[in-house]
Design a protein around this motif. Structure first.
Motif, PDB file in Angstrom:
ATOM      1  N   LYS A 176       0.725  -1.316  -0.011  1.00 35.01           N
ATOM      2  CA  LYS A 176       0.251   0.038  -0.244  1.00 35.01           C
ATOM      3  C   LYS A 176       0.723   1.091   0.248  1.00 35.01           C
ATOM      4  N   PRO A 177       0.155   2.248  -0.421  1.00 36.98           N
ATOM      5  CA  PRO A 177       1.029   3.227  -0.550  1.00 36.98           C
ATOM      6  C   PRO A 177       1.636   3.684   1.398  1.00 36.98           C
ATOM      7  N   THR A 178       2.399   4.427   0.580  1.00 35.50           N
ATOM      8  CA  THR A 178       3.737   4.729   2.255  1.00 35.50           C
ATOM      9  C   THR A 178       3.944   6.154   2.572  1.00 35.50           C
ATOM     10  N   LYS A 179       3.553   6.288   3.944  1.00 31.03           N
ATOM     11  CA  LYS A 179       4.202   8.253   4.151  1.00 31.03           C
ATOM     12  C   LYS A 179       5.406   7.689   4.052  1.00 31.03           C
ATOM     13  N   ILE A 180       6.563   8.472   3.579  1.00 35.69           N
ATOM     14  CA  ILE A 180       7.945   9.480   3.840  1.00 35.69           C
ATOM     15  C   ILE A 180       8.442   9.775   3.743  1.00 35.69           C
ATOM     16  N   ARG A 181       9.661  10.346   5.171  1.00 31.15           N
ATOM     17  CA  ARG A 181      10.324  11.563   5.421  1.00 31.15           C
ATOM     18  C   ARG A 181      11.547  10.957   5.430  1.00 31.15           C
ATOM     19  N   VAL A 182      11.871  11.443   4.122  1.00 34.15           N
ATOM     20  CA  VAL A 182      13.645  11.427   3.685  1.00 34.15           C
ATOM     21  C   VAL A 182      14.314  12.040   3.815  1.00 34.15           C
ATOM     22  N   GLU A 183      15.386  12.570   4.894  1.00 31.67           N
ATOM     23  CA  GLU A 183      16.408  13.086   5.117  1.00 31.67           C
ATOM     24  C   GLU A 183      17.735  12.046   4.920  1.00 31.67           C
ATOM     25  N   TYR A 184      19.164  12.813   5.183  1.00 29.21           N
ATOM     26  CA  TYR A 184      20.445  12.510   4.902  1.00 29.21           C
ATOM     27  C   TYR A 184      20.718  12.835   6.392  1.00 29.21           C
ATOM     28  N   ALA A 185      21.974  12.042   6.924  1.00 29.06           N
ATOM     29  CA  ALA A 185      22.681  12.229   8.044  1.00 29.06           C
ATOM     30  C   ALA A 185      24.220  12.551   8.183  1.00 29.06           C
ATOM     31  N   LEU A 186      24.519  13.765   8.230  1.00 30.53           N
ATOM     32  CA  LEU A 186      26.059  13.413   7.882  1.00 30.53           C
ATOM     33  C   LEU A 186      27.287  13.070   9.013  1.00 30.53           C
ATOM     34  N   ASP A 187      28.061  12.450   9.185  1.00 29.32           N
ATOM     35  CA  ASP A 187      28.551  13.029  10.708  1.00 29.32           C
ATOM     36  C   ASP A 187      30.213  13.228   9.955  1.00 29.32           C
ATOM     37  N   PHE A 188      30.080  14.415  10.639  1.00 25.85           N
ATOM     38  CA  PHE A 188      30.969  15.183  10.455  1.00 25.85           C
ATOM     39  C   PHE A 188      32.602  15.395  11.648  1.00 25.85           C
ATOM     40  N   VAL A 189      33.374  15.756  11.656  1.00 26.46           N
ATOM     41  CA  VAL A 189      34.313  15.947  11.683  1.00 26.46           C
ATOM     42  C   VAL A 189      34.698  16.487  12.596  1.00 26.46           C
ATOM     43  N   LYS A 215      37.013  14.489  17.447  1.00 24.36           N
ATOM     44  CA  LYS A 215      36.010  13.898  17.544  1.00 24.36           C
ATOM     45  C   LYS A 215      34.857  13.872  15.980  1.00 24.36           C
ATOM     46  N   HIS A 216      33.482  12.675  16.055  1.00 19.82           N
ATOM     47  CA  HIS A 216      32.541  12.929  15.155  1.00 19.82           C
ATOM     48  C   HIS A 216      31.071  13.773  15.629  1.00 19.82           C
ATOM     49  N   SER A 217      30.421  14.363  14.789  1.00 22.68           N
ATOM     50  CA  SER A 217      29.094  14.758  15.530  1.00 22.68           C
ATOM     51  C   SER A 217      27.857  15.001  14.000  1.00 22.68           C
ATOM     52  N   THR A 218      27.037  14.129  14.759  1.00 22.19           N
ATOM     53  CA  THR A 218      26.048  14.038  13.313  1.00 22.19           C
ATOM     54  C   THR A 218      25.051  14.742  13.219  1.00 22.19           C
ATOM     55  N   LYS A 219      24.677  15.483  12.014  1.00 17.64           N
ATOM     56  CA  LYS A 219      23.585  16.340  12.349  1.00 17.64           C
ATOM     57  C   LYS A 219      22.361  16.055  10.876  1.00 17.64           C
ATOM     58  N   LEU A 220      21.167  16.476  11.223  1.00 14.45           N
ATOM     59  CA  LEU A 220      20.520  15.614  10.342  1.00 14.45           C
ATOM     60  C   LEU A 220      19.386  16.565   9.847  1.00 14.45           C
ATOM     61  N   PHE A 221      19.045  16.449   7.464  1.00 16.31           N
ATOM     62  CA  PHE A 221      19.355  17.465   7.351  1.00 16.31           C
ATOM     63  C   PHE A 221      17.775  16.990   6.490  1.00 16.31           C
ATOM     64  N   TYR A 277      36.665  20.549   8.591  1.00 11.37           N
ATOM     65  CA  TYR A 277      37.750  19.738   8.987  1.00 11.37           C
ATOM     66  C   TYR A 277      37.725  18.678   8.461  1.00 11.37           C
ATOM     67  N   PRO A 278      38.710  18.784   7.882  1.00  8.57           N
ATOM     68  CA  PRO A 278      39.264  16.994   7.635  1.00  8.57           C
ATOM     69  C   PRO A 278      39.415  16.086   7.782  1.00  8.57           C
ATOM     70  N   GLY A 279      39.386  15.042   6.720  1.00 15.64           N
ATOM     71  CA  GLY A 279      39.147  13.419   8.179  1.00 15.64           C
ATOM     72  C   GLY A 279      37.824  12.741   7.057  1.00 15.64           C
ATOM     73  N   LYS A 280      38.019  11.263   7.856  1.00 12.11           N
ATOM     74  CA  LYS A 280      36.884  10.596   6.402  1.00 12.11           C
ATOM     75  C   LYS A 280      34.979  11.127   7.617  1.00 12.11           C
ATOM     76  N   HIS A 281      34.505  10.993   6.447  1.00 14.22           N
ATOM     77  CA  HIS A 281      33.017  11.615   7.176  1.00 14.22           C
ATOM     78  C   HIS A 281      32.486  10.611   6.102  1.00 14.22           C
ATOM     79  N   LYS A 282      30.984  10.390   6.836  1.00 12.70           N
ATOM     80  CA  LYS A 282      30.056   9.377   6.613  1.00 12.70           C
ATOM     81  C   LYS A 282      28.471   9.512   6.486  1.00 12.70           C
ATOM     82  N   ILE A 283      27.961   9.759   5.383  1.00 13.87           N
ATOM     83  CA  ILE A 283      26.403   9.965   5.186  1.00 13.87           C
ATOM     84  C   ILE A 283      25.556   9.197   5.103  1.00 13.87           C
ATOM     85  N   SER A 284      24.562   8.615   5.686  1.00 12.28           N
ATOM     86  CA  SER A 284      23.448   7.744   5.555  1.00 12.28           C
ATOM     87  C   SER A 284      22.403   8.856   5.069  1.00 12.28           C
ATOM     88  N   ILE A 285      22.025   7.664   4.464  1.00 11.87           N
ATOM     89  CA  ILE A 285      20.342   7.665   4.257  1.00 11.87           C
ATOM     90  C   ILE A 285      19.403   7.257   5.370  1.00 11.87           C
TER      91      ILE A 285
END
Length: 360
Positions: free
Chosen positions: A283-296, A301-307, A337-345
């Motif tokens: 069936k049709p589904t309501k969706i809220r789509v965001e991306y999370a960035l894991d900042f250096v 250390k890392h800090s995550t922010k959602l958009f 800041y430079p470094g290894k970051h991560k993006i999550s859907i």
């Protein structure tokens, strides 16, 4: 932003204020006032520091009893700029009026209609919370929207740029009768404040705000809007009760595929990414789509922010394709800041796919 706002209190404003006071009080020494204003520190003062400095210079120049100054400022305020610059008048009440409760409360009610008394009222809450909450309750039924907004904005536990109301952070229940009166206010200006108050409370007492949200939801479209904005922090955190209230439940039949991300970028560039969201639900589904960035961060250390990307409905068997960019340009509010970051859907509060990328 704060730098731009402090420049509202410029020489033109000081001249206008001096002229307005002089027109109502001939003995006002405008030269002394301006000489006190432009001391060695004036150019370094931040927004609220400038406001307080103006307040103190007025007090030194006028050299009158508080009640006399109050009557003078009531005459002057309507002839000065409104908006943010008008907070000079309630600020004077905040600093010098705590011992003159009745007169000060009436003045704050008057001045808020020309600007806002949301900052100035907070020391009065701290001095006598019970009495002030009764006043907020009365203001919540006031015919003027600015006064009704003050009832909500003045009682916010975590008002930005304002003194934190520690007692109300610990126990926000005295605020709820005020918000109850305002939950369907005809003014968007007021409704925004109610939502922000709830959002403040949700940071310390999520269970209380979710209880209110469940109770209020469905009353009318304006109240529903307040609730959704009021639980926005909880929704960003992926709180399932908050998400499900608006139909965004977790769903294993929602799948993210083909997440592609820029492998490496330089600070100042934009991260490009794309992905497909596929539904195999019946069936049709309501969706809220965001991306999370894991900042250096600066310390490594890392800090995550959602958009947020979108809110809509996906049909059975449908495939939605999303392509986005995110700027890594340094701002006054965010450094990179430079470094290894991560993006999550993230879909309906659930992480569906992740990829790493390098910032150099």
């Amino acid at each position: 932003m704060a730098e731009e706002l402090r420049n509202l209190f410029d020489k033109d404003y000081i001249n206008e204020l001096s002229t307005s006071i002089k027109s109502e009080y001939r003995n006002f020494d405008s030269r002394l006032f301006q000489s006190l204003i432009y001391d060695d520190m004036w150019n370094e003062l931040a927004l609220k520091q400038r406001v307080r400095h103006i307040t103190n210079c007025l007090h030194k120049t006028l050299a009158m009893e508080f009640i006399e100054v109050l009557e003078l400022l009531k005459k002057v305020a309507p002839h000065c700029r409104g908006g943010l610059t008008g907070i000079v008048f309630p600020d004077y009440v905040e600093v010098y009026g705590l011992e003159f409760w009745n007169e000060s409360i009436k003045a704050l009610e008057y001045f808020t209609q020309l600007s806002t008394s949301e900052f100035a009222v907070r020391p009065f809450v701290m001095k006598n919370q019970s009495l002030m909450m009764d006043q907020f309750l009365k203001w919540s039924k006031h015919p003027n929207e600015h006064v009704r907004r003050l009832a909500s904005e003045g009682s916010r536990p975590r008002l930005p740029w304002g003194i934190a109301l520690t007692s109300l952070k610990k126990d926000p229940t005295p605020i709820f009768p005020i918000l109850e009166n305002l939950k369907a206010d005809p003014s968007l200006y007021v409704r925004k404040s109610v939502a922000n108050n709830l959002n403040d409370i949700s940071k310390d007492h999520p269970e209380l705000v979710l209880e209110i949200a469940q109770k209020w939801y469905g009353d009318n479209i304006d109240t529903n809007w307040i609730i959704k904005r009021g639980i926005r922090t909880l929704m960003k955190k992926g709180d399932q009760q908050a998400l499900e209230l608006f139909g965004f439940g977790t769903n294993p039949n929602l799948i993210v595929e083909e997440l592609t991300v820029t492998d490496k970028l330089t600070i100042g560039d934009a991260l490009s990414f794309s992905f497909q969201l596929i539904s195999s639900d019946e069936k049709p589904t309501k969706i809220r789509v965001e991306y999370a960035l894991d900042f250096v961060k600066a310390n490594g250390k890392h800090s995550t922010k959602l958009f947020k990307i979108a809110e809509n409905v996906i049909n059975s068997g449908e495939k939605k394709v999303y392509t986005k960019k995110h700027s890594f340009k340094d701002l006054t509010t965010r450094k990179h800041y430079p470094g290894k970051h991560k993006i999550s859907i993230v879909v309906n509060g659930e992480t569906k796919a992740s990829e790493y990328f390098l910032v150099v």
